[in-house]
Design a protein around this motif. Sequence first.
Motif, PDB file in Angstrom:
ATOM      1  N   VAL A   1      30.277  48.730  32.519  1.00  0.00           N
ATOM      2  CA  VAL A   1      28.960  49.286  32.801  1.00  0.00           C
ATOM      3  C   VAL A   1      28.300  49.664  31.482  1.00  0.00           C
ATOM      4  O   VAL A   1      28.875  50.389  30.678  1.00  0.00           O
ATOM      5  CB  VAL A   1      29.067  50.534  33.705  1.00  0.00           C
TER       6      VAL A   1
ATOM      7  N   VAL B   1      21.349  47.752  46.065  1.00  0.00           N
ATOM      8  CA  VAL B   1      22.582  47.369  45.371  1.00  0.00           C
ATOM      9  C   VAL B   1      23.246  46.200  46.110  1.00  0.00           C
ATOM     10  O   VAL B   1      23.667  45.216  45.497  1.00  0.00           O
ATOM     11  CB  VAL B   1      23.556  48.561  45.282  1.00  0.00           C
TER      12      VAL B   1
ATOM     13  N   CYS C   1      20.200  47.399  36.941  1.00  0.00           N
ATOM     14  CA  CYS C   1      19.675  48.467  37.791  1.00  0.00           C
ATOM     15  C   CYS C   1      18.723  49.328  36.979  1.00  0.00           C
ATOM     16  O   CYS C   1      19.118  49.937  35.987  1.00  0.00           O
ATOM     17  CB  CYS C   1      20.799  49.336  38.322  1.00  0.00           C
TER      18      CYS C   1
ATOM     19  N   LEU D   1      28.130  51.857  41.832  1.00  0.00           N
ATOM     20  CA  LEU D   1      28.070  51.051  40.612  1.00  0.00           C
ATOM     21  C   LEU D   1      29.444  50.962  39.971  1.00  0.00           C
ATOM     22  O   LEU D   1      29.821  49.936  39.405  1.00  0.00           O
ATOM     23  CB  LEU D   1      27.058  51.646  39.637  1.00  0.00           C
TER      24      LEU D   1
ATOM     25  N   VAL E   1      27.418  45.468  34.667  1.00  0.00           N
ATOM     26  CA  VAL E   1      26.280  46.243  35.150  1.00  0.00           C
ATOM     27  C   VAL E   1      25.479  46.777  33.959  1.00  0.00           C
ATOM     28  O   VAL E   1      26.052  47.316  33.020  1.00  0.00           O
ATOM     29  CB  VAL E   1      26.759  47.447  35.996  1.00  0.00           C
TER      30      VAL E   1
ATOM     31  N   PHE F   1      22.609  49.565  33.375  1.00  0.00           N
ATOM     32  CA  PHE F   1      22.185  50.692  34.186  1.00  0.00           C
ATOM     33  C   PHE F   1      21.308  51.556  33.309  1.00  0.00           C
ATOM     34  O   PHE F   1      21.750  52.092  32.309  1.00  0.00           O
ATOM     35  CB  PHE F   1      23.481  51.377  34.648  1.00  0.00           C
TER      36      PHE F   1
END
Lengths: 69, 256, 305
Positions: free
Chosen positions: C32, C145, C158, C177, C186, C188
């Motif tokens: 992430v 999501v 995102c 997430l 991801v 973010f």
Amino acid sequence: MMNMSELLLVLAPVVLVEIVLAVLALISIFKTHGCRNGNKTVWAVIVIFVQILGPIVYFLFGKGDGNQQ
Amino acid sequence: MTGFFAYLKKELWEQLMTMKAVIICILFFLLGIISPIGAKYAPEVISRLTKDSITIQMADPTYLDAFAQFFKNLSQLGVIIFVIVFGNVLSQELTKGSLIIPMSKGLSMKAVIHAKFIALVFYWTAALAVSFLSCAIYTRILFSEINLEGVAILLLGSWIFGVFLISLIIFSNILCRGGYISLLLIAGCVGVLFLLNLLPDVRDYLPLKLVGVDVASALINQDYSFSKSGAVTCMLIVAFLLISHICAADKRKFCN
Amino acid sequence: MKEILAVKNLSKAFKKKKVIDNLSFCVYRNSVFGFVGRNGAGKTTTMKMILDFLQPDTGSILFDGEDIAKTKHNAGRIGYLPDVPEFYDFYTPMQYMMFCGEISNIRRRECKEKAEELLKLVGLEKDKDRKIRGFSRGMKQRLGVAQALLSDPELIICDEPTSALDPIGRREILDLLKKAKERTAVIFSTHILSDVQRICDYIGIIENGKIVRYGTTQELTRISGDVKVRISCEEEEDRNRLLEEAKKTELCRDVQVENNDVIIQVENEKKVKDLFKWIGEKGCNVNSIRKEEKTLEDIYMEVIK
């Protein structure tokens, strides 16, 4: 002058349309959360008392977009 | 054209679920039955209103009057209703931003335009059919005499005019990218048409000609000519769609 | 770890105002990446360029080793969750997922299975046949999501997924997430620092269109200079003495009092040992001595200054 049966023939579909529209609009008003341009009660009154045009105006301009907030 | 069928399905479904298609059909149904009723009883009402001292000689209304009334209502009220209900099909989505997720999945703007156009033409056709059927049935009941000969070509004229308006809606929505300005643009274009209609030389070439015929003489004497205005209108439709298509080629413009 | 996305020397200007200025970072598979910055720092612009919604002025974006400007069929490989996702509210979540699947050219049966699995993952299985009209923001965000994960993307983006939510909704999205990390990388973005610290493996702090700090969460909170030590004393007398003494020594760069504790700042990690010894020699009645962990917020404030 038109007789009774003719009059009925002319008015029946109009009345039918009005009733169907009003019922659909009322269901929609009570099922969704809130309306645009005015609150539920106002729209319900408009839908019931303004024939034909009321429900149509509601569907075009009053139907809420349904956010819970 | 990724996602065209998915989007078309969504579009047809959306108009049904948001009641717009239903409303259009109901209104066009009313429009259909009002025309023969009006034609039948208007003379009676007028003679009632004017005192007996003045007797106005009026021919008894026939089915021709009903049809004349119908095409007049269609070209004025019907078209206005249609534009009000569907005038912001695309701009509404652009301002709301509901296209962003499908576009991030590869939906192209061209597919959106084509799907919207086809869906609107579909509902316009349906509305026209509903309204003409109700009109014909009522005319048959009220006048007990009806002849549908030659009506098809008039209907075709109205249909093409509607398709022209739909292409105008798409074009203005793409050009204005949302907001009520697009409705203004549509109104402006129609206004220009009416102004041009004042010039006798160009009148025959305008889309308005398609809906502005003298119905009675058209039906009895086969006296009409749509070839010029029809061709011009078709060209305009293609032009509007092409310009929209070119504007939509760069989808980046519509994602922000 | 292998990188999935590399952004190199990206720049973008809107009407001569530079919004993104020579930005570079990369995102690794199954991690992430937290994109932190204040509103208007350029997070959304960068993300839109990765999605090819905006064209960069200069620089390149490599997705899986290929320049996104040259490859056309990335659509299914990058999932996107906008900050306020808009759906068609006459659809049910299931119908919406099928709609998305059809656009992404996923076969119907496959799509249905996948959609059901994802709706379960995001906790919407009970609501999957209810109309989206009437969903709360949190539910919409969760559907967002699910939608982003539908085509098995290698990267999901995102955009501030937590900023409009209440604390419970926020935690749900963060947990989601974290789970999504097992399937995909991801990105973010947020301006809420505690969120980042909770789930991100890598962090990039962006300010005025530039990445000002980049690294793993541990790296960022470990490095960068001075260390603070918090000493809490039994008696006020002791505290005052300690304060006076500390001001005299060279060891302590700065001394403060906060909530009745003395906070001494030393130059770096290595000096902490010496400080502990020094305090011991003073013979005060000390309740506790603790090295203060730097929070991301401290780093952020330091960097933004």
